[in-house]
Design a protein around this motif. Sequence first.
Motif, PDB file in Angstrom:
ATOM      1  N   VAL A 161       0.835  -1.201   0.000  1.00  0.00           N
ATOM      2  CA  VAL A 161       0.000   0.000   0.000  1.00  0.00           C
ATOM      3  C   VAL A 161       0.872   1.253   0.000  1.00  0.00           C
ATOM      4  CG1 VAL A 161      -1.676   1.322   1.332  1.00  0.00           C
ATOM      5  CG2 VAL A 161      -1.936  -1.143   1.119  1.00  0.00           C
ATOM      6  N   LEU A 206       1.104   4.360  -2.624  1.00  0.00           N
ATOM      7  CA  LEU A 206       1.073   5.767  -2.211  1.00  0.00           C
ATOM      8  C   LEU A 206       2.196   6.544  -2.892  1.00  0.00           C
ATOM      9  CD1 LEU A 206       0.519   6.047   1.626  1.00  0.00           C
ATOM     10  CD2 LEU A 206      -1.053   6.591  -0.198  1.00  0.00           C
ATOM     11  N   TYR A 224      -6.003   9.238  -4.807  1.00  0.00           N
ATOM     12  CA  TYR A 224      -7.055   8.504  -4.108  1.00  0.00           C
ATOM     13  C   TYR A 224      -8.269   9.383  -3.847  1.00  0.00           C
ATOM     14  CZ  TYR A 224      -3.858   4.725  -2.799  1.00  0.00           C
ATOM     15  OH  TYR A 224      -3.012   3.671  -2.802  1.00  0.00           O
ATOM     16  N   LEU A 225      -9.371   8.717  -3.592  1.00  0.00           N
ATOM     17  CA  LEU A 225     -10.484   9.386  -2.909  1.00  0.00           C
ATOM     18  C   LEU A 225     -10.209   9.161  -1.430  1.00  0.00           C
ATOM     19  CD1 LEU A 225     -13.373   7.756  -4.931  1.00  0.00           C
ATOM     20  CD2 LEU A 225     -12.499  10.067  -5.227  1.00  0.00           C
ATOM     21  N   GLU A 233     -11.330   9.250   2.657  1.00  0.00           N
ATOM     22  CA  GLU A 233     -12.390   9.329   3.645  1.00  0.00           C
ATOM     23  C   GLU A 233     -11.813   9.073   5.016  1.00  0.00           C
ATOM     24  OE1 GLU A 233     -16.248   7.272   3.609  1.00  0.00           O
ATOM     25  OE2 GLU A 233     -16.166   7.659   1.464  1.00  0.00           O
ATOM     26  N   PRO A 234     -11.810   9.883   5.988  1.00  0.00           N
ATOM     27  CA  PRO A 234     -12.200  11.305   5.887  1.00  0.00           C
ATOM     28  C   PRO A 234     -11.149  12.085   5.089  1.00  0.00           C
ATOM     29  CG  PRO A 234     -11.438  10.735   8.089  1.00  0.00           C
ATOM     30  CD  PRO A 234     -11.446   9.469   7.295  1.00  0.00           C
ATOM     31  N   GLU A 293      -5.668  13.009   7.525  1.00  0.00           N
ATOM     32  CA  GLU A 293      -6.005  12.114   8.623  1.00  0.00           C
ATOM     33  C   GLU A 293      -5.733  10.652   8.264  1.00  0.00           C
ATOM     34  OE1 GLU A 293      -9.791  13.223  10.191  1.00  0.00           O
ATOM     35  OE2 GLU A 293      -9.796  11.481  11.512  1.00  0.00           O
ATOM     36  N   VAL A 294      -6.153  10.275   7.062  1.00  0.00           N
ATOM     37  CA  VAL A 294      -5.968   8.884   6.645  1.00  0.00           C
ATOM     38  C   VAL A 294      -4.499   8.552   6.484  1.00  0.00           C
ATOM     39  CG1 VAL A 294      -6.657   7.138   4.999  1.00  0.00           C
ATOM     40  CG2 VAL A 294      -8.089   9.121   5.324  1.00  0.00           C
ATOM     41  N   ILE A 295      -3.781   9.432   5.791  1.00  0.00           N
ATOM     42  CA  ILE A 295      -2.374   9.135   5.518  1.00  0.00           C
ATOM     43  C   ILE A 295      -1.575   9.119   6.822  1.00  0.00           C
ATOM     44  CG2 ILE A 295      -0.332   9.853   4.222  1.00  0.00           C
ATOM     45  CD1 ILE A 295      -2.403   9.119   2.280  1.00  0.00           C
ATOM     46  N   ALA A 312      -2.669   8.250   9.752  1.00  0.00           N
ATOM     47  CA  ALA A 312      -2.981   6.983  10.424  1.00  0.00           C
ATOM     48  C   ALA A 312      -2.236   5.835   9.762  1.00  0.00           C
ATOM     49  CB  ALA A 312      -4.485   6.727  10.394  1.00  0.00           C
ATOM     50  N   LEU A 313      -2.190   5.881   8.452  1.00  0.00           N
ATOM     51  CA  LEU A 313      -1.546   4.802   7.699  1.00  0.00           C
ATOM     52  C   LEU A 313      -0.036   4.789   7.951  1.00  0.00           C
ATOM     53  CD1 LEU A 313      -2.141   2.618   5.559  1.00  0.00           C
ATOM     54  CD2 LEU A 313      -1.489   4.288   3.846  1.00  0.00           C
ATOM     55  N   ARG A 346       0.875   3.453  11.332  1.00  0.00           N
ATOM     56  CA  ARG A 346       0.769   1.995  11.367  1.00  0.00           C
ATOM     57  C   ARG A 346       1.915   1.339  10.613  1.00  0.00           C
ATOM     58  NH1 ARG A 346      -4.546   3.566  11.609  1.00  0.00           N
ATOM     59  NH2 ARG A 346      -5.764   2.463  13.186  1.00  0.00           N
ATOM     60  N   MET A 371     -16.606   7.214   7.873  1.00  0.00           N
ATOM     61  CA  MET A 371     -17.693   8.159   7.624  1.00  0.00           C
ATOM     62  C   MET A 371     -18.988   7.460   7.218  1.00  0.00           C
ATOM     63  SD  MET A 371     -15.800  11.158   7.463  1.00  0.00           S
ATOM     64  CE  MET A 371     -16.715  12.242   6.396  1.00  0.00           C
ATOM     65  N   GLN A 412      -9.526   4.438  -7.148  1.00  0.00           N
ATOM     66  CA  GLN A 412      -8.638   4.348  -5.989  1.00  0.00           C
ATOM     67  C   GLN A 412      -9.229   5.109  -4.809  1.00  0.00           C
ATOM     68  OE1 GLN A 412      -7.486   5.216  -8.993  1.00  0.00           O
ATOM     69  NE2 GLN A 412      -5.660   3.995  -9.470  1.00  0.00           N
ATOM     70  N   LEU A 413      -9.259   4.437  -3.691  1.00  0.00           N
ATOM     71  CA  LEU A 413      -9.814   5.068  -2.499  1.00  0.00           C
ATOM     72  C   LEU A 413      -9.026   4.597  -1.294  1.00  0.00           C
ATOM     73  CD1 LEU A 413     -13.270   5.770  -1.373  1.00  0.00           C
ATOM     74  CD2 LEU A 413     -12.281   3.866  -0.184  1.00  0.00           C
ATOM     75  N   ILE A 414      -8.880   5.490  -0.345  1.00  0.00           N
ATOM     76  CA  ILE A 414      -8.220   5.087   0.886  1.00  0.00           C
ATOM     77  C   ILE A 414      -9.048   5.648   2.026  1.00  0.00           C
ATOM     78  CG2 ILE A 414      -6.593   7.032   1.017  1.00  0.00           C
ATOM     79  CD1 ILE A 414      -4.499   4.823   1.731  1.00  0.00           C
ATOM     80  N   SER A 415      -9.357   4.809   3.009  1.00  0.00           N
ATOM     81  CA  SER A 415     -10.269   5.252   4.053  1.00  0.00           C
ATOM     82  C   SER A 415      -9.901   4.630   5.381  1.00  0.00           C
ATOM     83  CB  SER A 415     -11.697   4.843   3.690  1.00  0.00           C
ATOM     84  OG  SER A 415     -12.546   5.030   4.793  1.00  0.00           O
ATOM     85  N   LYS A 416     -10.178   5.367   6.416  1.00  0.00           N
ATOM     86  CA  LYS A 416     -10.046   4.781   7.749  1.00  0.00           C
ATOM     87  C   LYS A 416     -11.270   3.920   8.018  1.00  0.00           C
ATOM     88  CE  LYS A 416      -8.505   7.298  11.396  1.00  0.00           C
ATOM     89  NZ  LYS A 416      -8.216   8.529  12.158  1.00  0.00           N
ATOM     90  N   VAL A 422      -7.246   0.528   8.248  1.00  0.00           N
ATOM     91  CA  VAL A 422      -7.224   1.299   7.014  1.00  0.00           C
ATOM     92  C   VAL A 422      -7.630   0.400   5.856  1.00  0.00           C
ATOM     93  CG1 VAL A 422      -5.767   2.643   5.445  1.00  0.00           C
ATOM     94  CG2 VAL A 422      -5.381   2.788   7.893  1.00  0.00           C
ATOM     95  N   GLU A 480      -7.618   0.132   1.660  1.00  0.00           N
ATOM     96  CA  GLU A 480      -7.099   0.700   0.421  1.00  0.00           C
ATOM     97  C   GLU A 480      -7.780   0.015  -0.747  1.00  0.00           C
ATOM     98  OE1 GLU A 480      -3.966  -0.567  -1.679  1.00  0.00           O
ATOM     99  OE2 GLU A 480      -3.313   1.371  -2.441  1.00  0.00           O
ATOM    100  N   LEU A 493      -6.229  -3.325   6.054  1.00  0.00           N
ATOM    101  CA  LEU A 493      -5.221  -3.446   7.105  1.00  0.00           C
ATOM    102  C   LEU A 493      -5.939  -3.196   8.424  1.00  0.00           C
ATOM    103  CD1 LEU A 493      -2.691  -1.245   5.203  1.00  0.00           C
ATOM    104  CD2 LEU A 493      -2.365  -3.669   5.597  1.00  0.00           C
TER     105      LEU A 493
END
Lengths: 285, 141
Positions: free
Chosen positions: A52, A56, A204-205, A207-208, A212-214, A216-217, A220, B30, B41-45, B68, B70, B79
């Motif tokens: 992943v 990125l 990417y799209l 959410e949120p 914030e997402v990156i 957190a990623l 981790r 969300m 492509q989407l990445i989300s918590k 997360v 992906e 993940l």
Amino acid sequence: MAGGKEILSQIKSISNTKKITKAMEMVAASKMRRAQDRMKASRPYADKMRQVIGHLAAGHLEYNHPYTQERETVKRVGYIIMSSDRGLCGGLNVNLFKQALRSIADWKKEGVEVDICVFGAKAAAAFRRYGIVAQKTHMGDAPKVADMIGTIKVMLDAYEEGRIDRLFLVENEFVNSMTQKPQVTQLIPVVASSVDSIKHHWDYLYEPESKEVIDALMQRYIESLIYQGAVENVACEMAARMVAMKSASDNAGTMIDDLKLIYNKARQAAITQEISEIVAGASAV
Amino acid sequence: MAMTFHLDVVTAEQSLFSGTVEEVIAPGAMGDLGIMPRHSQLISKLRAGELQYKTEDGMASLFVSGGVLEVQPHVVTVLADTGMRAEDLDEAAAREAMKQAQDALQGKDPEDLDYEAIQSELEAAKAQIEMLHRIGKARGH
């Protein structure tokens, strides 16, 4: 007779030592198996995570995390060194430290300062003079991410605040139970293994929000790398101890054999001497 | 044949699922996300909750406690922080965890509380119980 009693007591003490090394060998063998299982179990996560992060790095993102940005000037670097808490595992730690020192010396030659963060009592003792900024010892045979986070955070904060410009991880790679390879890898900035060449611009799209997402990623990702390193280091420690204790037991065995030979020779010589004395005495009568 | 894509669900401790699926419904931070093949492509918590996926044999589900997600057009990677298979979920254990978290929130000195950790534990336990109830209904208990 060259002290039959002394030789006997020496044999006794060596065979006691042998019993201990034998027991340690077996304990290390069974612990190694468990450590290997843990290592295997956590590997898919680390692999996927790397994949992943590779994606990125290949994409064109609206938000660039500080961990992905290469800094132009390097004034100070950080090292995270993984070691065992206990010794009696052959040259495992020493080899690792040598590797780390070589790498550190290269930076110092260029006038770059070094901050060190250590895991394990052995590294804490070895690098005391080099300026340790954070340490964590006695995590046991099953290290937990929760135990390591605080120590790691010291280094990550130092990076984010610009006190260090690069962060390296020094750990043992578990090749197989006979071979462990010390290695230095760069944690931050993230060295992207960009698998696919960048053919088109995509993002990417999120959410949120992207940040914030990156964030957190990334957190981790670093945690998983260091956790993987810690788990692997335990497996290495156990493997190295198993091998070291096996050769110690073997050495004790040969030593006991040699001493037994000396003892028997001495005993026989004493008996022969006694007989000849008796015979001589009898013929004199 | 329906269009498919590859799904991997991994946690730090184990790999929970790896295989070909037709659809994934994930508990995004969300709101739930439905993902079909060729999604952009989407990445989300993720929040704690149920992750459903549709294979050739029908729907199946897993519990994830957050993490997360992906999405690439043909590969989806989850993940998860921790997770378990639906059949391993234990309502008694979840209720116990929920009770402990609630006690911790009420009882102690508020200063040395790690609110975030306890809150997320509480949510995970709640989500597990909800998921169990939903599955229970579907099974006709």
